[in-house]
Design a protein around this motif. Structure first.
Motif, short mmCIF file in Angstrom:
data_model
loop_
_atom_site.label_atom_id
_atom_site.label_comp_id
_atom_site.label_asym_id
_atom_site.label_seq_id
_atom_site.Cartn_x
_atom_site.Cartn_y
_atom_site.Cartn_z
N HIS A 30 0.83 -1.16 0.12
CA HIS A 30 0.03 -0.27 -0.05
C HIS A 30 0.87 1.33 0.02
O HIS A 30 0.60 2.26 -0.68
CB HIS A 30 -0.83 -0.04 1.07
CG HIS A 30 -2.22 -1.16 1.08
ND1 HIS A 30 -3.08 -0.92 -0.10
CD2 HIS A 30 -2.62 -1.92 1.98
CE1 HIS A 30 -3.82 -1.89 0.00
NE2 HIS A 30 -3.47 -2.55 1.11
N MET A 31 1.97 1.30 0.70
CA MET A 31 2.97 2.41 0.73
C MET A 31 3.58 2.76 -0.49
O MET A 31 3.52 3.73 -1.05
CB MET A 31 4.00 2.13 1.83
CG MET A 31 5.04 3.50 1.97
SD MET A 31 6.20 2.78 3.19
CE MET A 31 7.42 1.55 2.48
N SER A 32 3.66 1.48 -1.22
CA SER A 32 4.39 1.52 -2.68
C SER A 32 3.17 2.09 -3.42
O SER A 32 3.73 3.08 -4.39
CB SER A 32 4.87 0.20 -3.00
OG SER A 32 5.44 0.22 -4.42
N ASP A 33 2.12 1.59 -3.34
CA ASP A 33 1.07 2.17 -4.35
C ASP A 33 0.74 3.63 -4.01
O ASP A 33 0.62 4.52 -5.05
CB ASP A 33 -0.29 1.36 -4.14
CG ASP A 33 -0.31 -0.05 -4.45
OD1 ASP A 33 0.62 -0.39 -5.36
OD2 ASP A 33 -1.06 -0.88 -4.04
N VAL A 37 1.22 6.89 -6.65
CA VAL A 37 0.12 7.69 -7.12
C VAL A 37 0.82 9.33 -6.91
O VAL A 37 0.35 10.16 -7.71
CB VAL A 37 -1.02 7.60 -6.19
CG1 VAL A 37 -1.99 8.61 -6.32
CG2 VAL A 37 -1.73 6.21 -6.51
N ALA A 38 1.22 9.21 -5.77
CA ALA A 38 2.23 10.69 -5.45
C ALA A 38 3.02 11.16 -6.61
O ALA A 38 3.02 12.30 -6.97
CB ALA A 38 2.88 10.86 -4.18
N ASP A 39 3.78 10.01 -7.34
CA ASP A 39 4.64 10.35 -8.19
C ASP A 39 3.86 10.80 -9.60
O ASP A 39 4.22 11.88 -10.07
CB ASP A 39 5.56 9.20 -8.57
CG ASP A 39 6.71 9.09 -7.61
OD1 ASP A 39 7.11 10.07 -6.96
OD2 ASP A 39 7.33 8.22 -7.80
#
Length: 64
Positions: A30-33, A37-39
């Protein structure tokens, strides 16, 4: 560099939580996802700023 430090810090926090390994893995995914999204949002903002600059130049050129 700040991003890398943030990841290692977040990974350490997740690793210290008393839950199953699968729950830890899900949290990391989830942190990676969320990072992905932030990128995307940052790239979109950069593209919008670029488009704004191009449109501004176009309108100045047309008005002049």
């Amino acid at each position: 560099m700040i991003k890398i430090n943030a990841y290692s810090s977040m990974d350490q926090r997740i690793d210290n939580i008393r839950v199953s390994e699968s729950d830890r893995q899900i949290a990391k995914e989830h942190m990676s996802d969320a990072d992905f999204v932030a990128d995307l949002i940052c790239r979109a903002a950069e593209n919008l700023r670029s488009a704004e600059g191009l449109l501004s130049k176009l309108f100045v050129h047309r008005a002049g």
